[in-house]
Scaffold this motif. Structure first.
Motif, short mmCIF file in Angstrom:
data_model
loop_
_atom_site.label_atom_id
_atom_site.label_comp_id
_atom_site.label_asym_id
_atom_site.label_seq_id
_atom_site.Cartn_x
_atom_site.Cartn_y
_atom_site.Cartn_z
N THR A 80 0.68 -1.25 -0.03
CA THR A 80 -0.03 0.03 -0.07
C THR A 80 0.81 1.21 0.02
O THR A 80 0.38 2.26 -0.29
CB THR A 80 -0.76 -0.05 1.40
N GLY A 81 2.29 1.14 0.18
CA GLY A 81 2.92 2.30 0.57
C GLY A 81 2.56 2.60 1.97
O GLY A 81 1.61 2.14 2.52
N GLY A 82 3.64 3.55 2.58
CA GLY A 82 3.51 3.68 4.09
C GLY A 82 4.05 5.36 4.49
O GLY A 82 5.04 5.57 3.79
N TYR A 83 3.46 6.00 5.35
CA TYR A 83 3.90 7.23 5.59
C TYR A 83 4.60 7.20 7.11
O TYR A 83 3.72 6.46 7.96
CB TYR A 83 2.74 8.37 5.47
N THR A 84 5.50 7.67 7.43
CA THR A 84 5.87 7.88 8.68
C THR A 84 5.76 9.31 9.25
O THR A 84 6.34 10.19 8.47
CB THR A 84 7.40 7.16 8.81
N LEU A 85 5.28 9.58 10.23
CA LEU A 85 4.88 11.04 10.58
C LEU A 85 5.79 11.63 11.91
O LEU A 85 5.87 10.82 12.83
CB LEU A 85 3.35 11.23 10.99
N ALA A 86 5.94 13.00 11.91
CA ALA A 86 6.41 13.53 13.10
C ALA A 86 5.61 14.83 13.08
O ALA A 86 5.16 15.63 12.43
CB ALA A 86 8.11 14.14 12.49
N PHE A 87 5.35 14.94 14.53
CA PHE A 87 4.17 15.86 14.89
C PHE A 87 4.80 16.95 15.54
O PHE A 87 4.16 18.16 15.95
CB PHE A 87 3.13 15.26 15.92
N ASN A 88 6.24 17.08 15.75
CA ASN A 88 6.92 18.24 16.31
C ASN A 88 8.44 18.16 15.79
O ASN A 88 8.71 17.36 15.01
CB ASN A 88 6.94 18.23 17.94
N GLU A 110 11.66 8.40 0.86
CA GLU A 110 11.78 9.59 0.32
C GLU A 110 10.88 10.60 1.48
O GLU A 110 9.75 10.20 2.18
CB GLU A 110 11.12 9.81 -0.77
N PHE A 111 11.38 11.92 1.47
CA PHE A 111 10.41 12.79 2.24
C PHE A 111 9.28 13.37 1.48
O PHE A 111 9.72 13.79 0.07
CB PHE A 111 11.55 13.88 3.20
N VAL A 112 8.16 13.63 2.02
CA VAL A 112 7.05 14.09 0.96
C VAL A 112 6.62 15.46 1.47
O VAL A 112 6.83 15.93 2.74
CB VAL A 112 5.82 13.16 1.09
N SER A 113 6.06 16.19 0.80
CA SER A 113 5.62 17.69 0.80
C SER A 113 4.27 17.48 1.72
O SER A 113 3.45 16.52 1.69
CB SER A 113 5.40 18.56 -0.33
N ASN A 114 3.97 18.57 2.31
CA ASN A 114 2.61 18.57 2.96
C ASN A 114 1.36 18.36 1.85
O ASN A 114 0.50 17.43 2.34
CB ASN A 114 2.16 19.93 3.72
N ASN A 115 1.59 18.73 0.87
CA ASN A 115 0.46 18.34 0.03
C ASN A 115 0.27 17.14 -0.66
O ASN A 115 -0.86 16.43 -0.95
CB ASN A 115 0.68 19.38 -1.40
N GLN A 116 1.49 16.49 -0.88
CA GLN A 116 1.50 15.04 -1.30
C GLN A 116 1.01 14.30 -0.02
O GLN A 116 0.18 13.43 -0.44
CB GLN A 116 3.16 14.62 -1.43
N LEU A 124 -5.56 12.30 7.62
CA LEU A 124 -4.75 12.88 8.55
C LEU A 124 -4.75 14.10 9.30
O LEU A 124 -5.35 15.04 9.02
CB LEU A 124 -3.36 12.61 8.08
N THR A 125 -4.41 14.24 10.57
CA THR A 125 -4.41 15.37 11.32
C THR A 125 -3.68 16.72 10.64
O THR A 125 -2.71 16.12 10.13
CB THR A 125 -3.86 15.10 12.61
N GLN A 126 -3.87 17.73 10.94
CA GLN A 126 -3.22 18.85 10.29
C GLN A 126 -1.88 19.02 11.22
O GLN A 126 -0.90 19.87 10.83
CB GLN A 126 -4.22 20.09 10.41
N GLN A 127 -1.51 18.39 12.14
CA GLN A 127 -0.48 18.45 12.88
C GLN A 127 0.77 18.00 12.54
O GLN A 127 1.87 17.98 13.14
CB GLN A 127 -0.88 17.98 14.34
N VAL A 128 0.75 17.26 11.33
CA VAL A 128 2.09 16.76 10.76
C VAL A 128 2.99 17.80 10.36
O VAL A 128 2.59 18.78 9.62
CB VAL A 128 1.64 15.66 9.51
N VAL A 129 4.31 17.73 10.99
CA VAL A 129 5.25 18.61 10.57
C VAL A 129 6.47 18.38 9.39
O VAL A 129 6.82 19.07 8.60
CB VAL A 129 6.12 19.39 11.63
N SER A 130 6.51 17.07 9.50
CA SER A 130 7.15 16.21 8.37
C SER A 130 6.88 14.72 8.43
O SER A 130 6.24 14.15 9.24
CB SER A 130 8.71 16.21 9.09
#
Ligand SMILES: Cc1cc2nc3c(=O)[nH]c(=O)nc-3n(C[C@H](O)[C@@H](O)[C@H](O)COP(=O)(O)OP(=O)(O)OC[C@H]3O[C@@H](n4cnc5c(N)ncnc54)[C@H](O)[C@@H]3O)c2cc1C
Ligand SMILES: Cc1cc2nc3c(=O)[nH]c(=O)nc-3n(C[C@H](O)[C@H](O)[C@H](O)COP(=O)(O)OP(=O)(O)OC[C@H]3O[C@@H](n4cnc5c(N)ncnc54)[C@H](O)[C@@H]3O)c2cc1C
Ligand code: FES
Lengths: 363, 95, 470
Positions: A80-88, A110-116, A124-130
């Motif tokens: 499915t692909g997967g994201y790893t999130l940072a909140f701060n 890879e690192f992805v932009s907020n839009n991607q 997802l929450t709006q709190q993701v910073v990276s």
């Protein structure tokens, strides 16, 4: 009847090795104290994520992913692909450092932009910073492990015994294993007893410094689509995915109570709560999902958190395979290597000497 | 006809009727009763759809265990047999 | 909220309420928790708030008496509260009005009662099919019959009680169908003679049905339910002594069906806490191991009522008193005398209760009613054929069936399919059902919305342990 190899433990490690050994012409038997594939291999979260694999194990994990993909539908595989999130900011720095090293080790992260990210996972929450992304990530359905391997053993004509705990091991010319279903004789043995490796090796007076973690997983009822990829957290304390049937599986290595010797572990509300809170923080719409079940499983490790894969120190003809971090992902592959090694072939990638010095970071 | 068991139906006094909706259609119930009972009296037995084409399902155990009577209210799945009817409640079929 | 009680009793049925009353009378600080909004349990479930007045019945009177006793006591009754998890020591996580809170106590009494077993038959999932015991829950709280024309089918006395209640509430009974024979009842008669009031009630139910011309089909069983989104009719067939069908089906028309095959104890809470379980057909299947006084292998954990074996409401009440007294005595309160009295009453009423339970003990032919296409696990929609395919592929335990087929993985937590699955495994393997325990029970005891389980939290206060090794 003397088996070429008797395998103690019918999880992924034991069953995978059995298949390889049988392919190589050996007569093997798999013994499990419970049902096949109902230990860690049957109750784990099923996450196949390169983003949470150890850097030095990346080549094994990449091969492991290929094995799961080949097993496909029978094990509920989904890429499915997967994201790893940072909140701060602190988590973002951690994510940056870790994922860069993992990418260098060969994982297509890879690192992805907020839009991607928003396009990929609108809930997802709006709190993701990276956020990092890996297209290779996905999951399989751990509860199908037992059924899958049982079918494979049967197809390959490999004998197995369930509810057959090995309680004593004697060695003269051959190994003699005491079980409630009689004595089993074998030329070689492979210890693949997961979190029970320590007491098993102790039957031969070998000390393996195996500890067990008590990981917790929670599943919800079926929900409308909320996510389409595997979602993780920079600290590794959250992994979640929504299965095709709509249920959500939430894990992240939160610790329950109990020890392998006591039988099954117990869920601790104190650790389930922050796990669920983190999940809801990441995807707020999860709040209404009713949780149906939480459970624990025992994940074995040694002090350096690298696998045990090789000769049992000091006992000729005895081998051990276990304590693989991310062992569900890597299991189908490393068990092939183990099989090759026992067959006297050179494994494609190096194994991990169980007789090594276990101080952290010595590999 | 002689009855050894009396018919009590006409001796039951219920609270004032309230109107709620089930999948957009108005249903009458009584304040303080549970949804499963009110829907059943209104002839609305099919409360949810079982997964994998399991077809229509409705209240079964009436004691909050079987989860066959679940409906959705405000996005939350609840057991109809354990949820009180109130005026204006908007209930949707689950599953 | 974190309140510490001497004793918490889970379950406000006759057993739990009597346990709480007994312990409270010894001067202990007792809480009584139940997910229902009033005391009474299954047998004496209270009317809901929509019923302003209605004629009294045997059940409402008995329930009112119990409710009055609890009200007049010092017991803290926590109503409408679902215990969703219990941690040893004892901490109870309780869901009430959309909030989860924790309650703690020195000693814990579980009086979680029973649920019913329904043998899966084709069409049993059709809306309009209610459990036989479940139907009484509907009658007691909503005073509503299940439909306009109902077929009532099942074992033991409950089938006649349900039929009679339908008539009392203004519904029509199309037929009564019971696997029991008149001979089964003749065998139970001697023990019923010791309970003339109950015998009289039963006689009135049956006589009234006969006067009304309601056909009673003895030694018959429902084999099939037809209807798409609602019941239209059922097929019934004759059974032999072993409850194997011996005749072709006949069709009966109805718009609703009440269907049941006896009761099974709710053992999950005790089982999860580590109380060993054993199988006893005479007590409704799997039961937790207890001493006669309700004690368990776990310190300060007690069990009583139908959750320890189906012995009926009266026995449940006496056993509750006994257990409450014992739990109090272990905390240093109370006398042995009262315990002796309660025990004698319990043992006597239990004998009668077990005679009734015996009428529902499954017989070998019963399992054949579940055809290959029949859905066994309602939640996950798993048929007998799918489960058998799993068995043929080598699965040998309830856990393996669950993992491989999802049977028992749905929202009810396997509560309504475990018995039928064990039956199928037994049949295929030749092992007795006593060797086939249910799948490992897992918390929560009831589904809980994630936001409530998680509680309120502050991200920065999340306890984040050190990250995994790189
Ligand atoms: C649906 C049903 C209807 C029945 N009707 C009759 C009848 O009409 N006549 C008859 O003789 N027998 C009846 N029985 C049989 C019943 O088992 C009685 O013998 C009697 O009610 C048993 O008493 P008890 O106190 O042991 O359990 P119960 O009366 O069942 O009481 C158990 C209580 O525990 C509560 N509970 C359980 N788990 C939790 C939890 N996790 N959190 C909070 N509360 C919890 C339940 O709400 C329930 O009120 C019925 C059984 C069922 C299942
Ligand atoms: C809750 C949880 C979540 C996890 N999540 C993931 C994840 O998302 N992704 C990932 O890659 N990895 C995950 N893991 C790790 C992974 O599950 C394990 O590394 C892997 O399954 C280990 O396989 P195994 O065969 O070594 O052990 P097991 O599967 O535990 O097998 C050992 C077997 O040995 C048997 N045995 C033990 N002693 C004896 C004896 N004396 N005689 C006979 N039989 C015996 C046991 O019954 C058991 O079946 C998770 C682990 C857990 C516990
Ligand atoms: S009818 Fe079973 S939970 Fe409501």
């Amino acid at each position: 009847m003397i088996y070429d190899t008797a395998i103690i433990g019918g999880g992924i490690m034991g069953c995978g090795s059995a298949l390889r050994l049988a392919q190589g012409g050996q007569r093997v038997i798999v013994l499990d104290q419970g049902d096949l594939g109902q230990g860690a291999s049957g109750v784990n979260a099923g996450t196949l994520s390169l983003q949470i694999k150890r850097v030095k194990l990346m080549p094994y994990a990449l091969k492991g992913h290929a094995c799961w993909e080949a097993m496909g539908k029978a094990v509920g595989f989904a890429k499915t692909g997967g994201y790893t999130l940072a909140f701060n900011a602190r988590e973002a720095a951690l994510l940056q450092e870790r994922q860069t090293l993992k990418a260098q080790a060969g994982a297509p992260i890879e690192f992805v932009s907020n839009n991607q990210l928003r396009n990929g996972e609108p809930n997802l929450t709006q709190q993701v910073v990276s956020a990092s992304y890996c297209a290779e990530d996905g999951y399989a359905n751990a509860s199908l492990t037992g059924q899958y391997y049982l079918g494979k053993l049967r197809d390959a004509g490999i004998e197995y015994r369930e509810r057959c705990e090995v309680t004593a091991i004697e060695r003269d010319k051959n190994f003699k294993l005491t079980t409630p279903q009689g004595t089993i004789n074998a030329t070689r043995i492979l210890l693949a007893a997961g979190a029970w490796l320590k007491p098993l090796a102790a039957l031969m007076d070998v000390h393996l410094p195996v500890q067990a973690r008590v990981n917790t997983v929670t599943v919800t009822e079926r929900m409308p689509p909320l996510m389409s990829t595997v979602i993780g957290h920079a600290t590794g304390l959250l992994t979640m995915k929504q299965k095709a049937n709509g249920t959500l599986l939430i894990g992240g290595g939160w610790q329950g109570l109990g020890t392998p010797q006591e039988g099954r572990g117990r869920v601790s509300v104190d650790t389930v709560r922050p796990n669920l809170a983190l999940a809801q923080y990441a995807v707020p719409a999860l709040g209404t999902a009713r949780i149906l079940r939480s459970w624990t499983g025992f994940e074995a490790n040694v002090p350096d958190f690298y696998p045990l894969a090789g000769v049992l120190p000091g006992v000729e003809g005895a081998y051990v395979l276990g304590c693989v971090r991310g062992g569900y992902t890597i299991g189908p592959y490393i068990s092939q290597l183990m099989g090759d090694y026992i067959l006297g072939r050179e494994p494609e990638l190096p194994l991990f000497d169980p007789g090594r010095d276990f101080k952290e970071g010595t590999i | 006809m002689i009855r050894l068991v009396p018919n009590h139906a006409l001796k039951i006094v219920r609270s004032a009727p309230v109107v709620f909706t089930f999948d957009g259609q108005s249903v009458e119930g009584h304040a303080g009763e549970n949804l499963a009972g009110a829907l059943l009296r209104a002839g609305r037995l099919h409360l949810r759809n079982a997964p994998a084409n399991g077809g229509p399902r409705g209240a079964f155990c009436c004691m909050g265990l079987c989860q066959e009577c679940t409906v959705r209210i405000d996005g939350q799945v609840v057991e109809a047999c354990r949820t009180e009817v109130t005026q204006g409640l908007a209930v949707e079929r689950a599953g | 909220m974190s309140d510490r009680f001497d004793i918490i009793v889970v379950g406000g049925g006759p057993s739990g309420a009597r346990a709480a009353l007994a312990a409270s009378a010894q001067g202990l600080n007792v809480a009584l928790i139940d997910e229902q909004s009033a005391i009474g349990g299954q047998v004496w479930r209270a009317k809901n708030a929509s019923i302003l007045s209605a004629p009294k019945t045997h059940e409402t009177r008995a329930g009112d008496a119990l409710r009055r006793d609890v009200l007049a006591s010092d017991i803290t009754h926590i109503e409408g509260a679902r215990v969703w998890q219990i941690e040893t020591g004892w901490t109870l996580h309780v869901l009430r009005k959309d909030v989860s809170s924790e309650l703690t106590c020195k000693s814990l009494v579980l009086a979680t009662g029973a649920r019913e077993y329904v043998q899966p038959v084709p069409g049993w999932t059709t809306s309009g099919v209610l459990g036989l015991a479940g139907a009484t829950a509907l009658f007691k709280q909503s005073l509503t019959p299940p439909g306009k024309r109902t077929i009532v089918s099942g074992t033991g006395p409950l089938v006649f009680f349900v039929a009679s209640e339908i008539r009392r509430l203004g519904g029509e009974v199309a037929a009564v169908v019971t696997p029991n024979s008149r001979r089964d009842w003749m065998r139970a008669l001697p023990s019923m003679l010791g309970r003339p009031a109950l015998l009289m009630r039963g006689a009135i139910w049956v006589a009234d049905l006969m006067l009304a011309g309601v056909p009673i089909y003895w030694q018959r069983v429902v084999t099939d339910v037809s209807g798409d989104d609602q019941v239209r009719g059922v097929s019934i067939a004759k059974l032999d002594q072993n409850w194997a069908r011996t005749s072709e089906d006949i069709m009966l028309a109805a718009d609703s069906l009440c269907l049941g095959n006896g009761l099974i104890p709710n053992i999950e809470a005790a089982h999860m806490l580590g109380v060993p379980i054993r199988h006893d057909h005479a007590l409704g299947g799997w039961i937790p191991e207890t001493t006669e006084d309700g004690g368990t292998s776990i310190d300060r954990l007690y069990l009583c009522g139908d959750g320890t074996g189906i012995r009926g409401a009266e026995a449940a009440a006496h056993q509750g008193t006994l257990t409450g007294l014992c739990a109090a005595a272990d905390l240093g309160h109370g006398t042995v005398n009262l315990q002796k009295q309660a025990k004698a009453k319990w043992l006597k009423s239990a004998r009668f209760g077990m005679t009734m339970t015996a009428l529902s003990i499954p017989r070998v032919g019963q399992a054949q009613l579940t055809t290959p296409e029949t859905i066994v696990c309602r939640c996950e929609n798993v048929t007998r054929a799918t489960i058998e395919a799993e068995l043929n592929a080598g699965a040998q335990s309830s856990n393996a069936i669950k993992s491989g087929s999802r049977a028992g993985m749905g929202p009810c937590g396997g509560k309504f399919c475990a018995t039928a699955i064990a039956q199928l495994i037994a049949q295929q393997s030749g092992a007795p059902v006593a060797n086939i325990p249910p799948a490992t029970p897992r918390p929560p005891l009831r589904p809980v919305p994630l936001s409530i389980a998680a509680g309120s939290f502050d991200y920065d206060a999340l306890p984040i342990p050190k990250p995994a090794p790189l």
